[in-house]
Scaffold this motif. Sequence first.
Motif, PDB file in Angstrom:
ATOM      1  N   MET A  37       0.845  -1.186   0.000  1.00 38.27           N
ATOM      2  CA  MET A  37       0.000   0.000   0.000  1.00 38.27           C
ATOM      3  C   MET A  37       0.885   1.243   0.000  1.00 38.27           C
ATOM      4  SD  MET A  37      -3.073   0.663   2.638  1.00 38.27           S
ATOM      5  CE  MET A  37      -3.944   2.158   2.681  1.00 38.27           C
ATOM      6  N   PRO A  38       0.644   2.195  -0.920  1.00 31.29           N
ATOM      7  CA  PRO A  38       1.489   3.390  -0.980  1.00 31.29           C
ATOM      8  C   PRO A  38       1.291   4.283   0.238  1.00 31.29           C
ATOM      9  CG  PRO A  38      -0.316   3.541  -2.552  1.00 31.29           C
ATOM     10  CD  PRO A  38      -0.386   2.176  -1.947  1.00 31.29           C
ATOM     11  N   GLU A  39       2.348   4.999   0.573  1.00 34.10           N
ATOM     12  CA  GLU A  39       2.296   5.930   1.704  1.00 34.10           C
ATOM     13  C   GLU A  39       1.430   7.134   1.351  1.00 34.10           C
ATOM     14  OE1 GLU A  39       5.277   8.971   4.064  1.00 34.10           O
ATOM     15  OE2 GLU A  39       6.132   7.346   2.892  1.00 34.10           O
ATOM     16  N   VAL A  40       0.556   7.520   2.264  1.00 33.18           N
ATOM     17  CA  VAL A  40      -0.284   8.705   2.079  1.00 33.18           C
ATOM     18  C   VAL A  40       0.534   9.917   2.485  1.00 33.18           C
ATOM     19  CG1 VAL A  40      -2.387   9.877   2.786  1.00 33.18           C
ATOM     20  CG2 VAL A  40      -2.395   7.400   2.505  1.00 33.18           C
ATOM     21  N   LYS A  41       0.612  10.892   1.594  1.00 34.54           N
ATOM     22  CA  LYS A  41       1.437  12.074   1.840  1.00 34.54           C
ATOM     23  C   LYS A  41       0.538  13.302   1.948  1.00 34.54           C
ATOM     24  CE  LYS A  41       5.471  14.407  -0.069  1.00 34.54           C
ATOM     25  NZ  LYS A  41       6.410  14.459  -1.196  1.00 34.54           N
ATOM     26  N   HIS A  42       0.502  13.912   3.126  1.00 27.15           N
ATOM     27  CA  HIS A  42      -0.240  15.151   3.345  1.00 27.15           C
ATOM     28  C   HIS A  42       0.734  16.310   3.155  1.00 27.15           C
ATOM     29  CE1 HIS A  42      -3.423  12.754   5.199  1.00 27.15           C
ATOM     30  NE2 HIS A  42      -2.479  12.148   5.885  1.00 27.15           N
ATOM     31  N   THR A  96      -3.990  16.095  -0.048  1.00 31.51           N
ATOM     32  CA  THR A  96      -3.580  14.695  -0.059  1.00 31.51           C
ATOM     33  C   THR A  96      -4.027  14.073  -1.369  1.00 31.51           C
ATOM     34  OG1 THR A  96      -3.922  14.581   2.322  1.00 31.51           O
ATOM     35  CG2 THR A  96      -3.770  12.493   1.171  1.00 31.51           C
TER      36      THR A  96
END
Length: 79
Positions: free
Chosen positions: A1-6, A29
């Motif tokens: 699962m890709p990292e969520v980047k805020h 995001t």
Amino acid sequence: MPEVKHIKIGEDKFKITEEEIARRELKVTKIGDEVIQVQEEVHGIIAVVGAVSSVNIKKDELKELIKVVKEEFGWTDIC
């Protein structure tokens, strides 16, 4: 699962009372290839949550949003 980047695209503070200062942050995001989420967080005041939601965005924050979705998220057709 890709990292969520805020990515923070704006912030400011405003006076509520003589003693209390609220802090506001605006973040974006990437949710998917065609979807982004713009999130406004306000800290320091009590808010009532309802069925309607909105995000206040300043002109410079909109410019930063466009820059981020082009450079960070690869959306090349945004102008």
